[in-house]
Design an enzyme around this catalytic site. Sequence first.
Site, PDB file in Angstrom:
ATOM      1  N   ARG A 118       0.839  -1.208   0.000  1.00  0.00           N
ATOM      2  CA  ARG A 118       0.000   0.000   0.000  1.00  0.00           C
ATOM      3  C   ARG A 118       0.873   1.256   0.000  1.00  0.00           C
ATOM      4  NH1 ARG A 118      -4.225   1.376   5.034  1.00  0.00           N
ATOM      5  NH2 ARG A 118      -4.803   3.462   4.366  1.00  0.00           N
ATOM      6  N   ASN A 171       1.281   2.569  14.620  1.00  0.00           N
ATOM      7  CA  ASN A 171       0.422   1.555  13.997  1.00  0.00           C
ATOM      8  C   ASN A 171       0.609   1.430  12.485  1.00  0.00           C
ATOM      9  OD1 ASN A 171      -0.846   3.976  13.515  1.00  0.00           O
ATOM     10  ND2 ASN A 171      -2.885   3.284  14.089  1.00  0.00           N
ATOM     11  N   LYS A 194      10.946  11.607  11.955  1.00  0.00           N
ATOM     12  CA  LYS A 194      11.179  11.103  13.315  1.00  0.00           C
ATOM     13  C   LYS A 194      10.179   9.966  13.490  1.00  0.00           C
ATOM     14  CE  LYS A 194      11.818  10.624  17.808  1.00  0.00           C
ATOM     15  NZ  LYS A 194      11.009   9.389  17.934  1.00  0.00           N
ATOM     16  N   ASP A 232      10.640  17.744  21.719  1.00  0.00           N
ATOM     17  CA  ASP A 232      10.340  19.182  21.649  1.00  0.00           C
ATOM     18  C   ASP A 232      11.374  19.913  20.816  1.00  0.00           C
ATOM     19  OD1 ASP A 232       8.098  18.978  23.121  1.00  0.00           O
ATOM     20  OD2 ASP A 232       8.895  19.884  24.956  1.00  0.00           O
ATOM     21  N   GLY A 247      -0.840  10.683  15.518  1.00  0.00           N
ATOM     22  CA  GLY A 247      -0.634  10.028  16.811  1.00  0.00           C
ATOM     23  C   GLY A 247      -1.700  10.434  17.797  1.00  0.00           C
ATOM     24  N   GLY A 248      -1.340  10.399  19.061  1.00  0.00           N
ATOM     25  CA  GLY A 248      -2.317  10.691  20.112  1.00  0.00           C
ATOM     26  C   GLY A 248      -2.326  12.161  20.482  1.00  0.00           C
ATOM     27  N   GLY A 251      -0.053  15.398  19.876  1.00  0.00           N
ATOM     28  CA  GLY A 251      -0.262  16.324  18.759  1.00  0.00           C
ATOM     29  C   GLY A 251      -0.840  17.651  19.226  1.00  0.00           C
ATOM     30  N   GLU A 266      -3.165  14.437  12.606  1.00  0.00           N
ATOM     31  CA  GLU A 266      -4.210  13.421  12.666  1.00  0.00           C
ATOM     32  C   GLU A 266      -4.084  12.764  14.027  1.00  0.00           C
ATOM     33  OE1 GLU A 266      -5.476   9.117  11.804  1.00  0.00           O
ATOM     34  OE2 GLU A 266      -3.937   9.768  10.390  1.00  0.00           O
ATOM     35  N   CYS A 300      -6.763   4.529  14.417  1.00  0.00           N
ATOM     36  CA  CYS A 300      -7.521   5.721  14.811  1.00  0.00           C
ATOM     37  C   CYS A 300      -8.929   5.657  14.220  1.00  0.00           C
ATOM     38  CB  CYS A 300      -6.786   6.984  14.384  1.00  0.00           C
ATOM     39  SG  CYS A 300      -6.458   7.014  12.644  1.00  0.00           S
TER      40      CYS A 300
HETATM   41  O1  G3H Z   1      -4.598   4.927  12.761  1.00  0.00           O
HETATM   42  C1  G3H Z   1      -4.868   5.785  11.928  1.00  0.00           C
HETATM   43  C2  G3H Z   1      -4.854   5.492  10.500  1.00  0.00           C
HETATM   44  O2  G3H Z   1      -4.864   6.679   9.765  1.00  0.00           O
HETATM   45  C3  G3H Z   1      -5.982   4.597  10.102  1.00  0.00           C
HETATM   46  O3  G3H Z   1      -5.800   4.146   8.818  1.00  0.00           O
HETATM   47  O4  G3H Z   1      -8.133   3.442   8.268  1.00  0.00           O
HETATM   48  O5  G3H Z   1      -6.207   2.715   6.876  1.00  0.00           O
HETATM   49  O6  G3H Z   1      -6.524   1.788   9.159  1.00  0.00           O
HETATM   50  P1  G3H Z   1      -6.716   2.955   8.271  1.00  0.00           P
END
Ligand code: G3H
Length: 498
Positions: A118, A171, A194, A232, A247-248, A251, A266, A300
């Site tokens: 992908r 992830n 990073k 930072d 990330g969480g 951000g 995101e 997410c």
């Molecule tokens: O974890 C956040 C990702 O942007 C989700 O991507 O919908 O392809 O799993 P996905």
Amino acid sequence: MEEHGVFAAILASGDNTFKYYSEGEWKVSTSGKSVPIINPTTRKTQFKVQACTQEEVNKVMESAKNAQKSWAKTPLWKRAELLHKAAAILKDHKKPIAECLVKEIAKPAKDAATEVVRSGDLVSYCAEEGVRILGEGKFLVSDSFPGNERTKYCLTSKVPLGVVLAIPPFNYPVNLAVSKIAPALIAGNSLVLKPPTQGAVSALHMVHCFHLAGFPKGVISCVTGKGSEIGDFLTMHPGVNCISFTGGDTGIAISRKAGMIPLQMELGGKDACIILEDADLDLAAASIVKGGFSYSGQRCTAVKVVLVMESIADTLVKKVNEKLGKLTVGPPENDCDITPVVTESSANFIESLVMDAKKKGATFCQEYKREGNLIWPLLLDNVKPEMRIAWEEPFGPVLPVIRIGNAEEGIHHCNASNFGLQGCIFTKDINKAMLISDAMETGTVQINSAPARGPDHFPFQGLKDSGIGSQGVASSINMMTKIKSTVINLPTPSYAMG
Ligand code: G3H
């Protein structure tokens, strides 16, 4: 080193310690320190990466800034050609990269391979799209605005921002890295990556594919290390002209500290799945299981709360439970559906949400079971708003069901969340679906399917605490450029017509 093939160059030593990438070279940090990467399945150190110093970050920033100037002048078609080359190399090396994903983040083997393919496709698509988007500008004339004659011609084109800092999450350490790298590079920016600690070695392998493609030195770099040491420092670095972060809620902190630069963020989601009475319940149940439990819920865009009409709730819950019973649970190497979550602290957090729900009276459809970081899939029925799991994001294979009396209750729950990433609605009535979609305060609503980011050229954005800006190939290219205008001022029109 023989068995590492082309990737031997990124290894610092025989004990699975990896180098970082600066000025077109693989280097060992002068800190003499490394950061361990714990395998979520074995809970033992699998790899180590360099603990880069602030001085090394400065060096990377300086070379990124210098390299960007000539990179921006490299013809667009040549930039695209290099990206196509990197994409092909990435796909050719899908196996070793996927193996790293399995060991670092416990992604099921097949999904790990899919992530690499992908990613290659995304890089190629971005090269194609970039050539189209950046190959066009605008021509405006002045006399469309009141009070003006046709004496000014404005020519606009898109120019790069400078140095883009990319921070992807654990992830999708490869896919969500290239979703930032490729648009930045095609647009003529240089890029500093990073990677997340968990996922860093997969990302370093991916960066090596760009190195092998022959990108000029400094155009792409990758620093690894402790967030406390260089986090930072990187995000507040004066050399950074744009940050793309996934990330969480780190951000949110980055957004507060970053300077006057464009941000693409995101962050989390609490994606609601609203099921109406006329829904195809087999489709809904299959989508809930896929959407809520693939990669053990660590997406997410995972379905994070089911809001089902009371009259069909028993039937839906039964169908979901039947499917959950068929999921395989175990190590990612065996391509199990449910694999260990990324860290012990994640597993502890998920457990804390489950225990809170238990204390407050949720119905457990399965027995709660955990071994190390491995948590068995769990559906919690009759969840109430006072339970933490109704609002918080477990990022694990645990899904709450809230029974609702009407669609408005579902919309209300969705909109009361701090998050606003995606949501979904299951119904056969397209008019109702459209009206509910309009009422849901989320960046995207899926009708009759689970939330998802892809295909990767679709725009992807969150509202509220779910983020800033839009992703997706075209949105990212546009976001990583600015408009440059040149205005030609003419004397008063004097040529006679005819
Ligand atoms: O974890 C956040 C990702 O942007 C989700 O991507 O919908 O392809 O799993 P996905």
